[in-house]
Design a protein around this motif. Structure first.
Motif, PDB file in Angstrom:
ATOM      1  N   UNK A 199       0.820  -1.196   0.000  1.00  0.00           N
ATOM      2  CA  UNK A 199       0.000   0.000   0.000  1.00  0.00           C
ATOM      3  C   UNK A 199       0.864   1.260   0.000  1.00  0.00           C
ATOM      4  N   UNK A 200       1.999   1.239   0.700  1.00  0.00           N
ATOM      5  CA  UNK A 200       2.848   2.427   0.760  1.00  0.00           C
ATOM      6  C   UNK A 200       3.538   2.667  -0.573  1.00  0.00           C
ATOM      7  N   UNK A 201       3.957   1.595  -1.225  1.00  0.00           N
ATOM      8  CA  UNK A 201       4.584   1.774  -2.547  1.00  0.00           C
ATOM      9  C   UNK A 201       3.606   2.407  -3.533  1.00  0.00           C
ATOM     10  N   UNK A 202       2.363   1.943  -3.521  1.00  0.00           N
ATOM     11  CA  UNK A 202       1.350   2.508  -4.413  1.00  0.00           C
ATOM     12  C   UNK A 202       1.099   3.977  -4.066  1.00  0.00           C
ATOM     13  N   UNK A 203       1.058   4.289  -2.776  1.00  0.00           N
ATOM     14  CA  UNK A 203       0.866   5.681  -2.362  1.00  0.00           C
ATOM     15  C   UNK A 203       2.009   6.556  -2.881  1.00  0.00           C
ATOM     16  N   UNK A 204       3.235   6.078  -2.744  1.00  0.00           N
ATOM     17  CA  UNK A 204       4.377   6.846  -3.219  1.00  0.00           C
ATOM     18  C   UNK A 204       4.310   7.074  -4.731  1.00  0.00           C
ATOM     19  N   UNK A 205       3.862   6.062  -5.464  1.00  0.00           N
ATOM     20  CA  UNK A 205       3.715   6.217  -6.917  1.00  0.00           C
ATOM     21  C   UNK A 205       2.641   7.249  -7.239  1.00  0.00           C
ATOM     22  N   UNK A 206       1.505   7.175  -6.555  1.00  0.00           N
ATOM     23  CA  UNK A 206       0.428   8.147  -6.789  1.00  0.00           C
ATOM     24  C   UNK A 206       0.861   9.551  -6.372  1.00  0.00           C
ATOM     25  N   UNK A 207       1.615   9.640  -5.292  1.00  0.00           N
ATOM     26  CA  UNK A 207       2.101  10.935  -4.830  1.00  0.00           C
ATOM     27  C   UNK A 207       3.077  11.543  -5.831  1.00  0.00           C
ATOM     28  N   UNK A 208       3.904  10.726  -6.442  1.00  0.00           N
ATOM     29  CA  UNK A 208       4.835  11.226  -7.455  1.00  0.00           C
ATOM     30  C   UNK A 208       4.078  11.838  -8.625  1.00  0.00           C
ATOM     31  N   UNK A 209       2.924  11.268  -8.958  1.00  0.00           N
ATOM     32  CA  UNK A 209       2.120  11.777 -10.064  1.00  0.00           C
ATOM     33  C   UNK A 209       1.308  13.009  -9.674  1.00  0.00           C
ATOM     34  N   UNK A 210       1.015  13.157  -8.386  1.00  0.00           N
ATOM     35  CA  UNK A 210       0.177  14.278  -7.928  1.00  0.00           C
ATOM     36  C   UNK A 210       0.693  14.782  -6.577  1.00  0.00           C
ATOM     37  N   UNK A 211       1.879  15.416  -6.555  1.00  0.00           N
ATOM     38  CA  UNK A 211       2.511  15.789  -5.285  1.00  0.00           C
ATOM     39  C   UNK A 211       1.785  16.878  -4.498  1.00  0.00           C
ATOM     40  N   UNK A 212       0.849  17.585  -5.113  1.00  0.00           N
ATOM     41  CA  UNK A 212       0.133  18.657  -4.419  1.00  0.00           C
ATOM     42  C   UNK A 212      -1.176  18.197  -3.781  1.00  0.00           C
ATOM     43  N   UNK A 213      -1.519  16.936  -3.923  1.00  0.00           N
ATOM     44  CA  UNK A 213      -2.794  16.439  -3.409  1.00  0.00           C
ATOM     45  C   UNK A 213      -2.776  16.307  -1.891  1.00  0.00           C
TER      46      UNK A 213
ATOM     47  N   UNK B  29      16.051  -4.495   4.993  1.00  0.00           N
ATOM     48  CA  UNK B  29      16.245  -3.660   3.812  1.00  0.00           C
ATOM     49  C   UNK B  29      14.940  -3.163   3.196  1.00  0.00           C
ATOM     50  N   UNK B  30      13.945  -4.011   3.056  1.00  0.00           N
ATOM     51  CA  UNK B  30      12.688  -3.596   2.431  1.00  0.00           C
ATOM     52  C   UNK B  30      12.021  -2.467   3.184  1.00  0.00           C
ATOM     53  N   UNK B  31      11.940  -2.607   4.492  1.00  0.00           N
ATOM     54  CA  UNK B  31      11.343  -1.561   5.315  1.00  0.00           C
ATOM     55  C   UNK B  31      12.159  -0.286   5.302  1.00  0.00           C
ATOM     56  N   UNK B  32      13.474  -0.428   5.318  1.00  0.00           N
ATOM     57  CA  UNK B  32      14.341   0.750   5.286  1.00  0.00           C
ATOM     58  C   UNK B  32      14.225   1.491   3.960  1.00  0.00           C
ATOM     59  N   UNK B  33      14.144   0.737   2.871  1.00  0.00           N
ATOM     60  CA  UNK B  33      13.996   1.388   1.569  1.00  0.00           C
ATOM     61  C   UNK B  33      12.694   2.185   1.506  1.00  0.00           C
ATOM     62  N   UNK B  34      11.614   1.606   1.995  1.00  0.00           N
ATOM     63  CA  UNK B  34      10.337   2.323   2.018  1.00  0.00           C
ATOM     64  C   UNK B  34      10.417   3.556   2.918  1.00  0.00           C
TER      65      UNK B  34
END
Length: 144
Positions: A1-15, A35-40
């Motif tokens: 869910x966080x990865x998807x949020x980051x992708x959506x945020x990249x497309x619409x950073x002012x939302x 590593x996975x948690x740290x990368x996120x």
């Protein structure tokens, strides 16, 4: 869910609604070592910092940002790698801006407590006037 949020945020950073959604997700996650948690966490932290700088007057968003940052700061690895001096400075600035908001102050104190688990970041908080901010909160909201 966080990865998807980051992708959506990249497309619409002012939302603003997207920021609220993502911060809630980050705050509710248990930040595990590894590593996975740290990368996120490394991807989330700059988004939180940027929102805190750009939307400092939005007290509801700042509550969520502080809650998310406090959650991230529970992890020693995240604190060391990503919180740096920027996190304490933004937390304290936010608390100074919203002195009349008890929930924001509670979230700010919680985030500071987690940040201060790291001795180097504790020194940063002390140097930035953290004790005075916390003392002001205690005077404004006794018994909190």
């Amino acid at each position: 869910a966080i990865r998807q949020w980051l992708e959506r945020l990249a497309a619409d950073p002012e939302s603003i609604s997207l920021l609220h959604e993502g911060f809630a997700e980050v705050a509710n996650r248990t930040w595990m070592q590894g590593r996975g948690g740290l990368d996120l966490a490394g991807q989330c932290t700059p988004a939180i910092f940027e929102a805190m700088a750009l939307h400092a007057e939005d007290s509801l968003l700042m509550r969520r940002a502080l809650q998310a940052l406090g959650s991230l700061a529970r992890s020693a690895d995240v604190r060391r790698r990503y919180i740096s001096t920027t996190g304490p400075a933004l937390i304290l600035a936010c608390m100074k801006t919203h002195v009349d908001d008890p929930e924001l102050q509670r979230q700010g104190c919680s985030a500071l407590a987690n940040v201060c688990d790291d001795p180097q970041l504790r020194d940063v908080v002390l140097a930035l006037g953290g004790p005075e901010v916390v003392r002001t909160v205690g005077q404004a909201f006794p018994g909190s």
